[in-house]
Enzyme design. Structure first.
Site, PDB file in Angstrom:
ATOM      1  N   ASP A  27       0.790  -1.245   0.000  1.00  0.00           N
ATOM      2  CA  ASP A  27       0.000   0.000   0.000  1.00  0.00           C
ATOM      3  C   ASP A  27       0.819   1.292   0.000  1.00  0.00           C
ATOM      4  OD1 ASP A  27      -1.889  -1.963   0.255  1.00  0.00           O
ATOM      5  OD2 ASP A  27      -2.743  -1.226   2.132  1.00  0.00           O
ATOM      6  N   HIS A  58     -10.635   0.624  -2.961  1.00  0.00           N
ATOM      7  CA  HIS A  58     -11.975   0.683  -2.404  1.00  0.00           C
ATOM      8  C   HIS A  58     -12.988   1.271  -3.380  1.00  0.00           C
ATOM      9  CE1 HIS A  58     -10.256  -0.463   1.335  1.00  0.00           C
ATOM     10  NE2 HIS A  58      -9.734   0.709   1.644  1.00  0.00           N
ATOM     11  N   LYS A 106      -6.929  -5.045  -2.898  1.00  0.00           N
ATOM     12  CA  LYS A 106      -7.621  -5.521  -1.700  1.00  0.00           C
ATOM     13  C   LYS A 106      -8.629  -4.477  -1.240  1.00  0.00           C
ATOM     14  CE  LYS A 106      -3.852  -4.095   1.454  1.00  0.00           C
ATOM     15  NZ  LYS A 106      -4.588  -3.287   2.415  1.00  0.00           N
ATOM     16  N   CYS A 136      -1.726  -2.441   7.867  1.00  0.00           N
ATOM     17  CA  CYS A 136      -1.716  -3.389   6.756  1.00  0.00           C
ATOM     18  C   CYS A 136      -0.428  -4.198   6.657  1.00  0.00           C
ATOM     19  CB  CYS A 136      -2.001  -2.660   5.448  1.00  0.00           C
ATOM     20  SG  CYS A 136      -3.662  -1.930   5.418  1.00  0.00           S
TER      21      CYS A 136
END
Length: 234
Positions: free
Chosen positions: A30, A74, A128, A173
């Site tokens: 990320d 997202h 994800k 994360c």
């Protein structure tokens, strides 16, 4: 004849050792614009400081057989966004879901990897947190612990047996990805030089938790400094 047989045996033994040698993957978690200062909507303090050490790891071709990136990805209105929960405030917890600012919305600039990683040819990029009603801290599993991403399959298909995890954020994360990697049977290392915590004060407790699970911590200059000071006082 015996000399030839011995030579052949030596070659076979050498091949067997190479076959057993662990194949290691680097997992870059990320490192996206929304997690980076100064303008990320969920910027991690000092997050941009991980870029140089991350690139150094990526360029270590002798150590890593493959390099994988994960991305929060997202949909708009995601369950983790505080805006999706009228009447609640940032960092409230609703039905076990921590509420964050809107971040890493699919196909936005904030969801892109850091520009310094634009030229990196990752072997795989794992998305994800793609379901609107469940978050995903780990690169392996959604937070419901039942819905898997493609990451484990990608690693297994490549014959990977060990991973080094780095990125943002160490206490969220990176932590979740490392714990799942270890639980799934990968030899797991976390590089903290190429990671930063969203809550800096949580750093040491997270590292202690990871060590307790037999996850190796590397690049920890603070721990190294303490060790040197201790040795000098003996």
């Amino acid at each position: 004849r015996r000399v030839r047989d011995t030579h052949t045996h030596t070659q076979m033994t050498s091949c067997a050792k190479r076959a057993r040698a662990p194949k290691t993957a680097l997992i870059v978690v990320d490192v996206q614009n929304d997690f980076l200062p100064p303008s990320g909507s969920l910027a991690v303090v000092d997050g941009d400081a991980i870029i140089a050490p991350t690139l150094a790891l990526i360029n270590d071709k002798k150590r890593f057989s493959m390099t994988v990136a994960t991305k929060d990805w997202h949909p708009a209105g995601h369950v983790s966004f505080v805006e999706s929960h009228p009447g609640h405030a940032l960092h409230d917890v609703v039905d076990e879901q921590h509420l964050w600012p809107t971040h890493c919305v699919q196909d936005t600039d904030g969801a892109k990897l850091a520009p310094q990683l634009d030229d990196v040819e990752f072997d795989a990029v794992i998305h994800k947190g793609t379901s609107i009603d469940v978050d995903s801290y780990s690169g392996f599993l959604d937070n419901d612990q039942t819905t898997a991403t493609e990451l484990e399959k990608v690693l297994r298909d490549a014959g990977i047996t060990a991973v080094v995890v780095c990125g943002l954020a160490l206490d969220v994360c990176v932590r979740a990805t490392a714990l799942d990697a270890k639980r799934l049977g990968f030899d797991t290392t976390v590089n903290v030089a190429a990671s930063r915590a969203a809550v800096p004060s949580a750093r040491e407790s997270v590292l202690a938790e990871l060590r307790k699970q037999s996850i190796v911590i590397e690049g920890d200059d603070e721990t190294a400094a303490v060790a040197v000071e201790s040795s000098e006082t003996i």
